[in-house]
Each structure stands twice: as C-alpha cells, then as structure tokens.
Design a protein around this motif. Structure first.
Motif, short mmCIF file in Angstrom:
data_model
loop_
_atom_site.label_atom_id
_atom_site.label_comp_id
_atom_site.label_asym_id
_atom_site.label_seq_id
_atom_site.Cartn_x
_atom_site.Cartn_y
_atom_site.Cartn_z
N ALA A 37 0.84 -1.16 0.03
CA ALA A 37 -0.06 -0.11 -0.09
C ALA A 37 0.76 1.30 0.03
CB ALA A 37 -1.00 -0.05 1.39
N ILE A 38 2.02 1.14 0.90
CA ILE A 38 2.93 2.49 0.89
C ILE A 38 3.69 2.55 -0.43
CG2 ILE A 38 4.82 3.38 2.12
CD1 ILE A 38 3.78 2.04 4.54
N ARG A 39 3.96 1.50 -1.27
CA ARG A 39 4.39 1.32 -2.38
C ARG A 39 3.56 2.08 -3.47
NH1 ARG A 39 5.51 0.10 -6.91
NH2 ARG A 39 4.00 -1.42 -7.93
N ASN A 40 2.32 1.86 -3.36
CA ASN A 40 1.52 2.41 -4.24
C ASN A 40 1.39 4.04 -3.98
OD1 ASN A 40 0.76 0.00 -5.61
ND2 ASN A 40 -0.92 -0.31 -4.25
N ILE A 41 1.52 4.51 -2.83
CA ILE A 41 1.46 6.00 -2.52
C ILE A 41 3.09 6.57 -3.11
CG2 ILE A 41 1.44 7.61 -0.77
CD1 ILE A 41 -0.17 5.84 0.91
N ILE A 42 3.98 5.92 -2.90
CA ILE A 42 5.19 6.50 -3.30
C ILE A 42 5.27 6.11 -4.84
CG2 ILE A 42 7.78 5.95 -3.44
CD1 ILE A 42 7.53 5.02 -0.43
N PHE A 43 4.57 5.45 -5.37
CA PHE A 43 4.62 5.36 -6.86
C PHE A 43 4.01 6.59 -7.46
CE2 PHE A 43 2.35 4.15 -10.77
CZ PHE A 43 3.33 3.56 -11.48
#
Length: 113
Positions: A42-48
């Motif tokens: 989920a955090i990876r998606n935000i950083i993306f």
C-alpha cells in the motif's frame, strides 16, 4: 494586530506543504524498513504516485501547465502569486522527494512498470 486573509492563506499553505513533506518522509522510511507485506505494498502504491508526480513536474511542459492551473485557481480567489514563485515551490518539492528517495534507498518505482 489583525492577520490579513492573504497572510493567513500563506501560513496555511506553508503548514500544509510542511505536513505533507513530513508525511511523505515517514512513508519513505516505513517503506524502507518494512518486510514484504500488504502494508508495504500500500505504501509502495503511494510512493509510486509521488514518483509519478515528480516525473511529471520534471517535464517542462507538464510543469508549465501545472503552474498555469494553480494560477487560475488562485486567480479565482483574487490572489496574485508570481508564476516564478509557484515554479520554485514545485521545484523544491521535486528536489525534496528525490532526496527522500535517495536517503531511504527507495528505488524509482515509476520506472519499474
């Protein structure tokens, strides 16, 4: 001493930018420290999405359009802010996000897909 509307809006804007940067840095640190999990994804998606924003703002045409759109919104509120200042804020945010990526050894996620 009374605080003018323009001054109050400027203070709110600075506060929002600082809070957003603190939140982003927290996400980068958490992402770097977490083992593989749903939370990390989920955090990876935000950083993306942050990385996509930075990539877009490094493109001169997209940056110019963003500055124009911000000016149009502020013009509606009858606030005149120089385009150079808006551009400087965007450039500062781009540099800040890139430094966060480097400090946490977070890869360029936008380039992965």
């Amino acid at each position: 001493m009374a605080i003018t509307n323009e001054y109050q809006i400027a203070l709110w804007a600075v506060g929002i930018i600082l809070a957003a940067n603190m939140l982003a840095m927290g996400l980068f640190v958490i992402y770097a420290k977490l083992p593989e999990s749903k939370t990390k994804e989920a955090i990876r998606n935000i950083i993306f999405e942050l990385d996509r924003f930075v990539d877009d703002m490094e493109n001169a045409d997209k940056r110019r359009v963003a500055i124009q759109q911000i000016n149009e919104v502020l013009g509606w509120r009858k606030l005149i802010i120089p385009s150079a200042l808006i551009g400087w804020i965007i450039d500062t945010e781009v540099a800040t996000i890139r430094k966060m990526q480097k400090a946490t050894n977070t890869p360029n996620l936008h380039g992965e897909e």
